[in-house]
Design an enzyme around this catalytic site. Structure first.
Site: not given
Ligand code: GLA
Length: 336
Positions: A15, A17, A106, A151, A199
């Site tokens: 948390h 980025d 993913s 990611d 989020y």
């Protein structure tokens, strides 16, 4: 042609980025593969090994549709629309073994694999960092998650056997070789859903706190003295970010010196901060971190939290009792 991109665990820098901070993800040996073929009938066809129904749309500049998994891919297609003539259409056959909803990224792995496939198929020559940023825009616009670059960067820039140190403000990055260690991922069994979780709320809370810190362009620039200007929830959030950035710097140095014991202590401190200050853990994740501590160098939740998985680093010979637990798998840094 075929392309692929790995999933990731995040070793430190959680948390941070989207606040212009530091991250240290590690790409793993689970990946999304995409086989791409051009067509000439003006159709974009998306086939996924894990979805029963294919998605077929006319080859025009896409907007978000109603099929969630396809939106990630259509977001990438939209990013390539002005870089190549895609009007003839194409087929993308998608498969892979990155578990969905486990916090192993993913979606970024899917998007970067598709972006690489289109980049190759149409000879666009987009560089890896630009590819990561294109995928980030796609995720924000098409999946509605206001995430940061970690990611996508991990999927697009990682090299075998190395974690990726990334400064999300300056985009400076470098690989850091991971010393010999087992990387263990333990799924909490609580499936997280970024779009529906807290989020975006955390992203907004950080933006609110930043507004109270005149002279700071992002929380990534903040220093401990800034904390005195904040109180309550905002202070807790910013304290996590400031101290987590310091842990990433310290952790990168520890890895470079091969000091996994020191690195493990930073992971445990990171988890405590995510639990107590950032409030994104859950009892299942906390219990897993406690359960593996006797065997591990360290452990913490990985990714957004609110469920998902814990990552632990442990000496290879000590990991058997941990790996015997349910819903656990062991992964290695990915190999090219
Ligand atoms: C998710 C997001 C990332 C990052 C992590 C938390 O994985 O996609 O951008 O914010 O959560 O560190």
């Amino acid at each position: 042609m075929k392309a692929c991109a790995p999933g990731r665990v995040n070793l430190l820098g959680e948390h941070t980025d989207y606040t212009g901070g530091l991250v240290l993800p590690l790409a793993i040996d689970r990946a999304t593969e995409v086989e791409a073929q051009r067509r000439d009938d003006g159709v974009i066809e998306l086939l996924s090994a894990s979805e029963a129904a294919p998605v077929r749309v006319a080859a025009r500049r896409p907007g978000p549709g109603t099929v969630r998994w396809a939106n990630y891919v259509l977001g990438v297609v939209a990013e390539f629309w002005d870089r190549a003539d895609l009007r003839g259409g194409f087929t993308l056959r998608i498969s892979g073994d990155v578990p969905v909803g486990a916090g192993l990224s993913s979606s970024a792995s899917l998007m970067v694999a598709c972006a690489r496939a289109l980049n190759e198929l149409y000879g666009c020559g987009v560089a890896p960092m630009d590819l990561a940023q294109a995928c980030l825009r796609a995720e924000r616009t098409f999946a509605g998650v206001q995430c940061g670059l970690m990611d996508q960067a991990a999927a697009a820039l990682s090299i075998p056997g190395c974690a990726l140190f990334l400064d999300c403000r300056t985009l400076e990055h470098r690989p850091i070789r991971l010393p010999e260690t087992a990387v263990i991922v333990l799924h909490s069994g609580v499936r997280h859903d970024l779009a529906a979780s807290g989020y975006n709320k955390r992203v907004a809370e950080c933006a609110g706190a930043l507004a109270r810190l005149p002279g700071r362009a992002c929380l990534g620039e903040c220093v401990p003295e800034d904390l005195a200007k904040l109180e309550g929830m905002e202070r807790r959030r910013v304290e996590h970010v400031v101290r987590e950035n310091a842990r990433v710097r310290e952790g990168a140095a520890a890895l470079e010196q091969g000091d996994l014991a020191a690195f493990g202590r930073l992971m445990v401190a990171s988890h405590a901060s995510l639990r107590d200050l950032y409030e994104v853990s859950c009892p299942e994740l906390d219990a897993l971190v406690e359960a593996v501590r006797p065997w591990a160098w360290g452990a913490k939740m990985t990714g957004a939290g609110f469920g998902g998985a814990v990552v632990a680093l442990a000496p290879a010979d000590r990991m058997r009792p941990v790996a015997a637990a349910a819903q656990t798998f062991v992964c290695r840094p990915f190999l090219a």
